[in-house]
Enzyme design. Structure first.
Site, mmCIF file in Angstrom:
data_model
loop_
_atom_site.group_PDB
_atom_site.id
_atom_site.type_symbol
_atom_site.label_atom_id
_atom_site.label_comp_id
_atom_site.label_asym_id
_atom_site.label_seq_id
_atom_site.Cartn_x
_atom_site.Cartn_y
_atom_site.Cartn_z
ATOM 1 N N SER A 144 -73.258 -17.705 -24.938
ATOM 2 C CA SER A 144 -73.867 -16.383 -24.150
ATOM 3 C C SER A 144 -75.275 -16.727 -24.887
ATOM 4 C CB SER A 144 -73.317 -15.187 -24.196
ATOM 5 O OG SER A 144 -72.867 -14.926 -25.481
ATOM 6 N N GLU A 188 -61.536 -12.453 -19.097
ATOM 7 C CA GLU A 188 -62.817 -11.902 -18.508
ATOM 8 C C GLU A 188 -62.987 -11.930 -17.116
ATOM 9 O OE1 GLU A 188 -67.621 -13.143 -18.765
ATOM 10 O OE2 GLU A 188 -66.216 -14.317 -19.811
#
Length: 254
Positions: free
Chosen positions: A47, A184
């Site tokens: 990320s 997720e």
């Protein structure tokens, strides 16, 4: 000072019913501050591509960038366990590539474990990395490196067939040697099924409250971002506004 968190610590937390608090970090000072809170797991996530590098997604992130940020984080010598993401195409082409690149994250970056996305088809990869004495975290559900294949950032596991497949994926990853799995962007009832099915911890992000732990992107939860946040993200502060105000006041004074 908190005792060093290891794979054994994380596994023991599942058995004792103690929740696992995980968060991302990409630099030395943030890691020092975070570690003082007693956080259990620090993920140097890919990320960083969006949060730090300004990319549109995680796909352009390189091994060199991951190693660079892992070095910064591990120099802080946190008590928390440090996991490093394996970036796109660092493990998909071959088992040999996967083991070599996982080894680089550990040897050069200082990671204490690695995380990779994908289910049953990556069992040989997981087995080989674990065989090389490197702890592995799995990642199921919304897997950002597969965003083009998924047609964007969409909730996964909504229908019975894909949900059943994800439960099988989780069991396969556990058998292959993963010591935990990130879930997720999946329905909370599916996350609960997986959490009950496997004996290793599940760490949720947008997967409901029934996982064994939770992970968030540090900048998102602090309110330092330049994009709309997913609905599941709880924002604990508005540091972005506070930074703008502080620097703006400085500019005026100058």
């Amino acid at each position: 000072m908190k005792k060093k968190v290891t794979t054994h610590t994380i596994l023991k937390m599942k058995r004792s019913g103690e929740k696992i608090a995980a968060i991302t970090s990409y630099d030395f000072l943030s890691t020092k501050l975070i570690d003082e809170t007693g956080i259990d797991l620090i993920l140097v996530g890919d990320s960083l591509g969006m949060v730090i590098m300004g990319y549109e997604n995680t796909i352009p992130v390189t091994m060199e960038e991951m190693i660079h940020h892992l070095k910064a984080v591990t120099r802080a010598k946190p008590s928390a366990m440090v996991a490093g993401d394996m970036p796109f195409m660092s493990y998909q082409a071959s088992v040999e590539d996967a083991v070599r690149n996982a080894g680089r994250l550990v040897k050069e970056g200082g990671a204490e474990s690695v995380k990779l996305e994908g289910g049953r088809r990556y069992v040989p990869v997981v087995e080989a990395i674990v065989h090389a004495s490197i702890p592995v975290i799995g990642h199921l559900g919304l897997t950002p490196q597969s965003l083009h294949q998924m047609g964007g950032y969409r909730i996964q596991g909504r229908d019975d067939e894909s949900a059943a497949g994800m439960v099988e994926d989780a069991a396969a990853l556990e058998k292959a040697g993963c010591f935990s799995i990130v879930l997720e962007g999946i329905p909370s009832d599916l996350a609960r099924r997986i959490t009950e099915k496997v004996s290793i911890p599940t760490i949720g992000i947008g997967a409901g409250a029934d996982c064994d732990g939770q992970v968030l992107v540090l900048n998102d939860m602090l309110g330092i971002h330049d994009r709309p946040l997913p609905r599941f993200v709880k924002v604990y502060d508005s540091l972005g506004d506070r930074i703008r105000n502080a620097v703006g006041e400085y500019v005026e004074e100058v």
